[in-house]
Design a protein around this motif. Structure first.
Motif, PDB file in Angstrom:
ATOM      1  N   THR A 117       0.832  -1.207   0.000  1.00  0.00           N
ATOM      2  CA  THR A 117       0.000   0.000   0.000  1.00  0.00           C
ATOM      3  C   THR A 117       0.864   1.254   0.000  1.00  0.00           C
ATOM      4  O   THR A 117       0.614   2.203  -0.758  1.00  0.00           O
ATOM      5  N   HIS A 149      -6.794   6.510   3.496  1.00  0.00           N
ATOM      6  CA  HIS A 149      -7.000   5.143   3.015  1.00  0.00           C
ATOM      7  C   HIS A 149      -7.252   4.181   4.166  1.00  0.00           C
ATOM      8  O   HIS A 149      -8.190   3.370   4.122  1.00  0.00           O
ATOM      9  N   ALA A 156     -10.147  -1.011   3.385  1.00  0.00           N
ATOM     10  CA  ALA A 156      -8.713  -1.243   3.583  1.00  0.00           C
ATOM     11  C   ALA A 156      -8.444  -2.366   4.574  1.00  0.00           C
ATOM     12  O   ALA A 156      -7.289  -2.750   4.777  1.00  0.00           O
TER      13      ALA A 156
END
Length: 225
Positions: free
Chosen positions: A24, A102, A108
């Motif tokens: 990520t 995020h 997530a």
């Protein structure tokens, strides 16, 4: 209280990131024109996680920024370690803002498969709460995964002003849940913060280490006569 207490850590116990943190971080860096190795980011994150002291404030004093600055410091050092140089401020700030937002999104994160069926069972005769070294983003995550109804309280280090294994976290749970240590369990995946932190205060503790020790094993332990 009439029902014994079981408190749960969140990340690593109830939920986990939907993809590796290093990946990520690398993806968000690429959006800002920075190429960085995913494995190097993973290694840096793991190394630095325990090196940056958790925020600590006087009792009753909440973080003005919900500990966003702590996460910003961690992310900056992770990138600097992985790259060998700091990212310029004008690039890093929007990069970090995207990362921070995020990890506030339910998408997530994923819920471990054993969590909801075990909580369904335990909630019948136990009082449940979350006791987490997280910030208010966790509320949105739990809500998005339809988990808030299981818990009487979600106790966050960013609001308590101390992080596990600090006694203030565990004492807050006992006070809010009107429980005593002797009748209470704490469940988590971190030996220092969760297991030792609870046991030294007289709680029972269960260490999650999937697949060897899942929440199904917790259920068996709690149901032992």
């Amino acid at each position: 209280m009439s029902r014994p207490l079981i408190s749960f850590d969140a990340a690593g116990t109830l939920i986990q990131v939907s993809q590796p943190v290093g990946r990520t971080y690398a993806e968000f860096a690429a959006r800002h024109g920075i190429q960085v190795d995913e494995t190097a980011l993973k290694r840096a994150f793991k190394s630095l996680w325990g090196q940056i002291p958790p925020p600590h404030r006087p009792e009753g004093v909440k973080a003005d920024d919900d500990e966003r600055s702590w996460w910003q410091q961690l992310a900056a050092r992770v990138f600097e370690t992985a790259l060998g140089t700091a990212i310029p401020r004008e690039v890093f700030e929007p990069l970090f803002d995207g990362l921070y937002r995020h990890f506030a999104q339910p998408e997530a994160w994923i819920v471990f498969d054993d969590v909801k069926p075990v909580l369904d069972d335990l909630a019948q005769d136990h009082a449940l709460c979350v006791l987490s070294n997280f910030d208010r983003r966790l509320l949105q995550i739990l809500e998005g995964h339809e988990m808030t109804s299981y818990f009487s309280h979600v106790i966050l280090s960013s609001e308590v002003g101390a992080a596990k294994p600090h006694p203030r976290m565990f004492d807050t749970a006992l006070r809010l849940m009107e429980a005593t240590p002797e009748e209470s369990w704490h469940v988590g995946d971190d030996d220092h913060c969760d297991i030792q932190g609870a046991r030294v205060l007289g709680w029972k503790a269960f260490a999650v280490s999937r697949p060897e020790q899942s929440l199904w094993h917790l259920l068996e332990k709690v149901r032992e006569k």
